[in-house]
Design an enzyme around this catalytic site. Sequence first.
Site, short mmCIF file in Angstrom:
data_model
loop_
_atom_site.label_atom_id
_atom_site.label_comp_id
_atom_site.label_asym_id
_atom_site.label_seq_id
_atom_site.Cartn_x
_atom_site.Cartn_y
_atom_site.Cartn_z
N ASN A 155 0.47 -1.18 -0.12
CA ASN A 155 -0.22 0.00 0.30
C ASN A 155 0.88 1.48 0.34
O ASN A 155 -0.05 2.55 -0.76
CB ASN A 155 -1.13 -0.15 1.00
CG ASN A 155 -0.35 -0.37 2.30
OD1 ASN A 155 0.44 -1.47 2.49
ND2 ASN A 155 -0.22 0.68 3.27
N CYS A 328 -3.12 4.74 7.35
CA CYS A 328 -3.82 4.19 8.80
C CYS A 328 -2.13 4.91 9.84
O CYS A 328 -2.72 4.51 11.27
CB CYS A 328 -3.59 2.63 8.31
SG CYS A 328 -4.92 2.16 7.19
#
Length: 404
Positions: A155, A328
Amino acid sequence: MKLPIYLDYAATTPVDPRVAEKMMQCLTMDGIFGNPASRSHRYGWQAEEAVDIARNQVADLINADPREIVFTSGATESDNLAIKGVAHFYHKKGKHIITSKTEHKAVLDTCRQLEREGYEVTYLQPEPSGLIPVAMIEAAMREDTILVSIMQVNNEIGVIQDIDAIGELCRSRKIIFHVDAAQSAGKLPIDVQTTKVDLMSISGHKMYGPKGIGALYVSRKPRIRLEAAMHGGGHERGMRSGTLATHQIVGMGEAAAIAKADMVVDNERIARLRDKLWNGIKHIEETYINGDVEKRACGSLNVSFNFVEGESLMMALKDLAVSSGSACTSASLEPSYVLRALGLNDEMAHSSIRFSIGRFTTDEEIDHAIETIKESIGNLREMSPLWEMFKDGIDLDSVQWAHH
């Protein structure tokens, strides 16, 4: 051109208007609003049919059997269900798990939790390119290894792991193989009939579907058993109880169908825009690309601008919506753990920016981004004493810094 320019498609994608339209038909009294588990009237039957269609669309995306698709609240839940589900079901067979240091937090923190429960986890260190060689995984395997969990596309840096080769190895050793495909499903062709994957996590909002919906592919041949984490009405063949959110599921199904139909055209355009962006900024001095240059997803570009602080660069790039890591972890001031695992020092990791391009990015936006980046880097370096020292030929690694 709308400002700020959205270049954070790896964090989330906007819902495709075609998807939103389909979802709207599953909400009100005029639409398909019934409970898919209501078997006694037409409202339930219609909802069940809508869910079945979507389940087939998601299955088609990865060439799975629709009975192998379990709907969840997102890839985080899918990762949790896969890893904990296998660990708890097969604990008598062994308690050893293999993963990598560059996985998403949803995998790493799930493994940490299992360590607290008495499981043993090996965290593999990738090569500086971000790739994990199959030989490294093989060397870590033991008699009591029950699971290998390796993501397909990272990611933060977008590198693509060789899940075909890893799958072959795991199958030959009778070890379950889980793949976090949040960043690859809908963007790379995936075929679970040829790739030997046992479990695969998929996210809706990373492929122009809604947030709050995901799926877990659970292989039937060979049959993989999981211990459920959510108990209740026995929905999703007992693996994930809870009333199915028809509108979310229909949205994810439509997003999967569009992704499959448009994948080749979308990817060509996105790769061209990414190359245009990189070619526009790579001549800036002391600018480095992070992760393997060849084996990478087409929309991802993680760049370190030496002698520039990432946070100040992001503030300078106020016309660009970008990030300095994953959404995140970007709330923490620690440098990206993914980049640190590749061997970057704190300064380089801190000076990195992730640009991720998607379906709605335009040429005009990339042109504007290139100009903005060039200007901002120039301005910030002019103010940087470290840049001045570097330009004067001073080796900054040899400088003894005084602590006040």
